[in-house]
Design a protein around this motif. Structure first.
Motif, PDB file in Angstrom:
ATOM      1  N   ALA A   1      -6.132  26.457   1.193  1.00  0.00           N
ATOM      2  CA  ALA A   1      -6.355  27.752   1.036  1.00  0.00           C
ATOM      3  C   ALA A   1      -4.953  28.580   0.920  1.00  0.00           C
ATOM      4  O   ALA A   1      -4.675  29.517   0.253  1.00  0.00           O
ATOM      5  N   TYR A   2      -3.897  28.101   1.745  1.00  0.00           N
ATOM      6  CA  TYR A   2      -2.603  29.032   1.721  1.00  0.00           C
ATOM      7  C   TYR A   2      -1.825  28.702   0.513  1.00  0.00           C
ATOM      8  O   TYR A   2      -0.929  29.088   0.263  1.00  0.00           O
ATOM      9  N   SER A   3      -1.933  27.660  -0.080  1.00  0.00           N
ATOM     10  CA  SER A   3      -1.489  27.052  -1.536  1.00  0.00           C
ATOM     11  C   SER A   3      -1.961  28.033  -2.373  1.00  0.00           C
ATOM     12  O   SER A   3      -1.087  28.825  -3.096  1.00  0.00           O
ATOM     13  N   LEU A   4      -3.233  28.637  -2.442  1.00  0.00           N
ATOM     14  CA  LEU A   4      -3.689  29.572  -3.257  1.00  0.00           C
ATOM     15  C   LEU A   4      -3.105  31.001  -2.956  1.00  0.00           C
ATOM     16  O   LEU A   4      -2.725  31.751  -4.003  1.00  0.00           O
ATOM     17  N   ILE A   5      -2.973  31.394  -1.417  1.00  0.00           N
ATOM     18  CA  ILE A   5      -2.392  32.620  -1.246  1.00  0.00           C
ATOM     19  C   ILE A   5      -0.804  32.805  -1.596  1.00  0.00           C
ATOM     20  O   ILE A   5      -0.273  33.770  -2.030  1.00  0.00           O
ATOM     21  N   HIS A   6      -0.097  31.495  -1.319  1.00  0.00           N
ATOM     22  CA  HIS A   6       1.227  31.711  -1.554  1.00  0.00           C
ATOM     23  C   HIS A   6       1.713  31.346  -2.772  1.00  0.00           C
ATOM     24  O   HIS A   6       2.930  31.587  -3.297  1.00  0.00           O
ATOM     25  N   ASN A   7       0.770  31.128  -3.698  1.00  0.00           N
ATOM     26  CA  ASN A   7       1.089  30.975  -5.300  1.00  0.00           C
ATOM     27  C   ASN A   7       1.188  32.348  -5.972  1.00  0.00           C
ATOM     28  O   ASN A   7       1.481  32.519  -7.028  1.00  0.00           O
TER      29      ASN A   7
ATOM     30  N   GLU B   1      -2.276  18.642   1.096  1.00  0.00           N
ATOM     31  CA  GLU B   1      -2.794  19.509   0.254  1.00  0.00           C
ATOM     32  C   GLU B   1      -2.322  20.894  -0.119  1.00  0.00           C
ATOM     33  O   GLU B   1      -2.661  21.844  -0.940  1.00  0.00           O
ATOM     34  N   TYR B   2      -1.013  21.326   0.508  1.00  0.00           N
ATOM     35  CA  TYR B   2      -0.025  22.104   0.554  1.00  0.00           C
ATOM     36  C   TYR B   2       0.740  21.872  -0.730  1.00  0.00           C
ATOM     37  O   TYR B   2       1.513  21.070  -0.804  1.00  0.00           O
ATOM     38  N   ASP B   3       0.791  22.719  -1.765  1.00  0.00           N
ATOM     39  CA  ASP B   3       1.631  22.552  -3.087  1.00  0.00           C
ATOM     40  C   ASP B   3       2.746  23.006  -3.185  1.00  0.00           C
ATOM     41  O   ASP B   3       3.311  22.997  -4.451  1.00  0.00           O
ATOM     42  N   ILE B   4       3.254  23.817  -2.185  1.00  0.00           N
ATOM     43  CA  ILE B   4       4.571  24.503  -2.403  1.00  0.00           C
ATOM     44  C   ILE B   4       5.640  23.623  -1.379  1.00  0.00           C
ATOM     45  O   ILE B   4       5.435  23.057  -0.571  1.00  0.00           O
ATOM     46  N   PRO B   5       6.834  23.234  -1.942  1.00  0.00           N
ATOM     47  CA  PRO B   5       7.642  22.505  -1.527  1.00  0.00           C
ATOM     48  C   PRO B   5       8.176  22.861  -0.082  1.00  0.00           C
ATOM     49  O   PRO B   5       8.479  24.315  -0.007  1.00  0.00           O
ATOM     50  N   LEU B   6       8.265  22.218   0.952  1.00  0.00           N
ATOM     51  CA  LEU B   6       8.657  22.556   2.041  1.00  0.00           C
ATOM     52  C   LEU B   6       9.989  22.793   2.533  1.00  0.00           C
ATOM     53  O   LEU B   6      10.898  21.936   1.460  1.00  0.00           O
ATOM     54  N   ASP B   7      10.636  23.795   3.083  1.00  0.00           N
ATOM     55  CA  ASP B   7      11.859  23.727   3.465  1.00  0.00           C
ATOM     56  C   ASP B   7      11.928  23.898   4.994  1.00  0.00           C
ATOM     57  O   ASP B   7      11.494  24.887   5.970  1.00  0.00           O
ATOM     58  N   GLU B   8      12.425  22.737   5.572  1.00  0.00           N
ATOM     59  CA  GLU B   8      12.430  22.330   7.097  1.00  0.00           C
ATOM     60  C   GLU B   8      13.584  23.241   7.581  1.00  0.00           C
ATOM     61  O   GLU B   8      13.023  23.766   8.698  1.00  0.00           O
ATOM     62  N   ARG B   9      14.457  23.734   6.969  1.00  0.00           N
ATOM     63  CA  ARG B   9      15.443  24.439   7.716  1.00  0.00           C
ATOM     64  C   ARG B   9      14.961  26.049   8.069  1.00  0.00           C
ATOM     65  O   ARG B   9      14.700  26.549   9.068  1.00  0.00           O
ATOM     66  N   ALA B  10      13.909  26.478   7.038  1.00  0.00           N
ATOM     67  CA  ALA B  10      13.341  27.695   7.265  1.00  0.00           C
ATOM     68  C   ALA B  10      12.276  27.527   8.316  1.00  0.00           C
ATOM     69  O   ALA B  10      12.286  28.409   8.911  1.00  0.00           O
ATOM     70  N   ILE B  11      11.588  26.527   8.253  1.00  0.00           N
ATOM     71  CA  ILE B  11      10.339  26.243   9.003  1.00  0.00           C
ATOM     72  C   ILE B  11      10.823  26.413  10.423  1.00  0.00           C
ATOM     73  O   ILE B  11      10.321  27.095  11.307  1.00  0.00           O
ATOM     74  N   ASN B  12      12.122  25.669  10.684  1.00  0.00           N
ATOM     75  CA  ASN B  12      12.547  25.523  12.147  1.00  0.00           C
ATOM     76  C   ASN B  12      12.921  26.903  12.576  1.00  0.00           C
ATOM     77  O   ASN B  12      12.643  27.466  13.796  1.00  0.00           O
ATOM     78  N   LEU B  13      13.572  27.829  11.640  1.00  0.00           N
ATOM     79  CA  LEU B  13      14.022  29.208  12.008  1.00  0.00           C
ATOM     80  C   LEU B  13      12.752  30.083  12.356  1.00  0.00           C
ATOM     81  O   LEU B  13      12.445  30.761  13.329  1.00  0.00           O
TER      82      LEU B  13
END
Length: 338
Positions: free
Chosen positions: A145-151, A283-295
């Motif tokens: 679902a959030y792949s759809l939203i974030h695209n 199932e999430y199709d956008i590349p993750l960014d660990e640096r941003a996620i941690n912030l």
């Protein structure tokens, strides 16, 4: 974009329930083309808006939300929810339809939104009763679902002003939260309450400042900003799950999708397993960014621990979670090198 101070102020100065005559509600329904008789209306509850759950004699259910605090419900707040609903439905997610609305007070003396009622069960309630396998299925459905939203992409970050192409405030969200929650608001409250140390407070400020330019150049998408376990509704059919809709519609805005991801894989007041995190990621199709996620995880934790999210959990459970999450913040700071 709400701040801890604004939320706490609203808790103290929360308006009294506005009495709405049943005949007025009938008129709103009739003008929306709803001709079925009303069976009953639940007692209203108040937070950002006043909500009335309406039950029809044919079994239908509706939700009438009324603006009672002009500081919290201006015209754009109404229109933003309408636009968010349109965008969500454009992805194929069956967000409850808005049947009628008014962004001014000319006719009834209040702004309002009339919509279908949410279908399904809140994610947090479905999660509690789910098996290990079912919980992983739940998180896979969130990833989809959030792949759809974030695209759904955009060129700038921020809150829109009734129109998705019109920016309401000139400030970037990363700057806004630096001022509102990192140096003030939640972080300040936690250090003054001795929940976190001065050292942790200063490390958080430094980590945000050192990464501010990085956050401001991150990609921008449609995001929920409040993807809490209690603001996502799940539908179960034939042993499978799908997202049936969202609440907190007024919070949808343009910003970094990793802000939502940080909430979803590190949810407030819910301790999920690595397998469940991996199920979301699979199932999430956008590349993750660990640096941003941690912030963003640090920001989200500060807001949750200071009471901004008003989570529907018992105080004993909340206090235990808050105590444990101080370590999570320190772990995220270590990962970031601060």
């Amino acid at each position: 974009m709400f701040t801890r101070e604004k939320i706490m102020e609203n808790m103290i100065l929360r308006p009294n329930i506005k009495k709405i005559d049943k005949e007025v509600i009938k008129r709103i329904l009739l003008e929306a083309g709803i001709k079925n008789n009303i069976s009953h209306i639940d007692e209203p509850n108040v937070w950002v808006m006043q909500s009335h759950r309406i039950y029809l004699t044919d079994g239908g259910r509706l939700l009438l939300k009324i603006g009672i605090n002009p500081d919290w419900t201006d015209s754009s707040t109404i229109l933003n929810q309408v636009k968010a609903t349109e965008l969500i439905n454009s992805t194929g997610i069956k967000q409850p339809k808005i049947l009628s609305f008014s962004e001014n007070e000319d006719k009834y003396g209040f702004k309002y939104i009339l919509s279908e009622s949410q279908r399904g069960t809140r994610f947090c309630d479905e999660y509690k009763k789910a098996s290990k396998n079912e919980r992983e299925k739940l998180y896979k459905s969130l990833g989809q679902a959030y792949s759809l939203i974030h695209n759904i992409k955009n060129k700038w970050s921020g809150v829109w002003d009734g129109d998705i192409h019109k920016k309401k405030y000139p400030i970037h969200p990363a700057d806004f939260y630096r001022n509102a929650e990192i140096y003030g608001g939640s972080n300040k409250h936690l250090v003054e309450s001795n929940i976190i140390s001065d050292n942790v407070f200063e490390r958080i400020c430094l980590a945000w400042d050192e990464n501010l330019s990085y956050l401001k150049q991150r990609p921008t998408s449609l995001i929920h900003i409040s993807p809490f376990p209690w603001s996502i509704y799940m539908i179960r059919e034939n042993e499978e799950y799908s997202v049936g809709g969202f609440s907190a519609l007024a919070d949808f805005m343009w910003w970094d999708p990793m802000s939502d991801v940080a909430h979803l894989i590190y949810p407030p007041y819910l301790n999920i397993t690595k397998e469940e995190q991996d199920a979301f990621i699979s199932e999430y199709d956008i590349p993750l960014d660990e640096r941003a996620i941690n912030l963003y995880m640090i920001l989200n934790r500060l807001c949750a621990m200071s009471g901004c999210y008003l989570a529907p959990v018992k105080s004993k459970e909340a206090n235990l979670w808050i105590h444990n999450e101080v370590k999570s913040i320190e772990k995220a700071l270590n990962k970031l090198g601060f």
